[in-house]
Scaffold this motif. Structure first.
Motif, PDB file in Angstrom:
ATOM      1  N   GLU A  77       0.831  -1.205   0.000  1.00  0.00           N
ATOM      2  CA  GLU A  77       0.000   0.000   0.000  1.00  0.00           C
ATOM      3  C   GLU A  77       0.865   1.255   0.000  1.00  0.00           C
ATOM      4  OE1 GLU A  77      -0.357  -2.534   2.105  1.00  0.00           O
ATOM      5  OE2 GLU A  77      -2.187  -3.415   1.239  1.00  0.00           O
ATOM      6  N   GLU A  78       1.956   1.210   0.755  1.00  0.00           N
ATOM      7  CA  GLU A  78       2.861   2.358   0.796  1.00  0.00           C
ATOM      8  C   GLU A  78       3.575   2.536  -0.540  1.00  0.00           C
ATOM      9  OE1 GLU A  78       4.118   2.513   5.514  1.00  0.00           O
ATOM     10  OE2 GLU A  78       5.110   1.073   4.177  1.00  0.00           O
ATOM     11  N   GLU A  80       2.367   1.845  -3.411  1.00  0.00           N
ATOM     12  CA  GLU A  80       1.403   2.403  -4.360  1.00  0.00           C
ATOM     13  C   GLU A  80       1.306   3.921  -4.225  1.00  0.00           C
ATOM     14  OE1 GLU A  80      -1.179   2.430  -7.493  1.00  0.00           O
ATOM     15  OE2 GLU A  80       0.062   0.770  -6.740  1.00  0.00           O
ATOM     16  N   LYS A  81       1.528   4.433  -3.017  1.00  0.00           N
ATOM     17  CA  LYS A  81       1.458   5.877  -2.803  1.00  0.00           C
ATOM     18  C   LYS A  81       2.554   6.624  -3.553  1.00  0.00           C
ATOM     19  CE  LYS A  81      -0.693   5.673   1.782  1.00  0.00           C
ATOM     20  NZ  LYS A  81      -0.537   6.002   3.228  1.00  0.00           N
ATOM     21  N   TYR A  82       3.645   5.913  -3.864  1.00  0.00           N
ATOM     22  CA  TYR A  82       4.740   6.563  -4.582  1.00  0.00           C
ATOM     23  C   TYR A  82       4.296   7.048  -5.959  1.00  0.00           C
ATOM     24  CZ  TYR A  82       7.772   4.162  -1.176  1.00  0.00           C
ATOM     25  OH  TYR A  82       8.372   3.705  -0.033  1.00  0.00           O
ATOM     26  N   HIS A  84       1.309   8.334  -6.848  1.00  0.00           N
ATOM     27  CA  HIS A  84       0.183   9.256  -6.833  1.00  0.00           C
ATOM     28  C   HIS A  84       0.655  10.644  -6.421  1.00  0.00           C
ATOM     29  CE1 HIS A  84      -2.932   6.194  -7.450  1.00  0.00           C
ATOM     30  NE2 HIS A  84      -2.232   5.417  -6.652  1.00  0.00           N
ATOM     31  N   ASP A  86       1.125  13.984  -4.563  1.00  0.00           N
ATOM     32  CA  ASP A  86       1.044  14.381  -3.163  1.00  0.00           C
ATOM     33  C   ASP A  86       0.492  15.804  -3.095  1.00  0.00           C
ATOM     34  OD1 ASP A  86       1.353  14.999  -0.514  1.00  0.00           O
ATOM     35  OD2 ASP A  86       3.409  14.261  -0.352  1.00  0.00           O
TER      36      ASP A  86
END
Length: 262
Positions: A77-78, A80-82, A84, A86
């Protein structure tokens, strides 16, 4: 038409106009750079997935710096945040531009014009370059990182930590670019337009740092596959204990990160 409106606004409300301009352009610059970084990271991940082995640790960008090895490996999950945008970071930069960067630059340029009174451009410009590099830049960069840390909710301890990790590197990087840019600014750009000039150049500067950082991210991903133990800290170890000369050049040079091996 828009330019005439801007000039009229700048004449009537100089500080407010510069603050709004800085907020908009700095956030736009961050948005463009973020989208570029996201696309580069997607490419790096694709290449990493191709060459990774079962024993290879997960790809760990660490907020843009995979060599920051004292952080734990991220969850899926972390990761995947890379990939998107910010928006919180963009908003924070817009606030810093509006509340801090524009006002301090506006005030500094007025003060510098009063301090440096040489009529000769050959004398005035070098004096302004020295003052800007060794008086204004250290203060401006320190304030920028301090505001960012406070907006991120890290408190005064976070301010101290961020200044220790990033201030010296960012200042050194600024000396590689802004003196040359300021030769033009101090020679030909009228004082009221210097904040706008700097905001426009910041886009190119941040883009350059992002591109350089992406190239080093690619190096790191390949090294993590070949030698994953070099990026792993065991209990009781410090980063300096496992750091080797082989990886000494792999420092993140991102304007927002600039991590240093310690």
């Amino acid at each position: 038409m828009a330019w005439n409106y801007y000039k009229a606004s700048l004449s009537k409300f100089p500080l407010l106009t510069k603050a709004c301009t800085s907020g908009v352009l700095m956030s736009a610059s961050d948005s463009i750079v973020q989208q570029y970084e996201i696309q580069k990271k997607k490419g790096i991940k694709a290449e990493y997935d191709k060459i990774a082995r079962s024993s290879t640790p997960p790809l760990n960008f660490q907020k843009g710096c995979p060599i920051n090895v004292d952080s734990p490996n991220p969850t899926p999950e972390e990761i995947e945040k890379y990939f998107h945008h910010d928006f919180a970071r963009t908003g924070q930069i817009a606030i810093v531009g509006f509340v801090y960067s524009a006002p301090i630059a506006h005030t500094w340029y007025q003060i510098m014009e009063k301090i440096v009174t040489f009529r000769s451009r050959m004398l005035a410009v070098p004096c302004k370059l020295v003052l800007d590099a060794f008086v204004f830049s250290p203060i401006a960069i320190g304030g920028y990182f301090s505001f960012r840390a406070l907006l991120e909710g890290k408190g005064f301890e976070g301010v101290r930590s961020k200044l220790e990790r990033k201030w010296a590197g960012a200042l050194t990087a600024s000396w590689c670019f802004w003196p040359a840019a300021n030769v033009i600014s101090f020679s030909f750009v009228p004082v009221p337009y210097r904040v706008l000039y700097n905001n426009c150049l910041s886009l190119g500067w941040n883009g350059y740092l992002s591109n350089l950082n992406s190239a080093r991210l690619q190096d790191v991903t390949e090294e993590r596959v070949d030698d994953p133990q070099a990026f792993t800290i065991k209990d009781g170890q410090s980063r300096s204990e496992i750091w080797t000369h082989k990886y000494a050049h792999m420092f993140c040079v991102c304007h927002h990160c600039r991590s240093k091996a310690r």
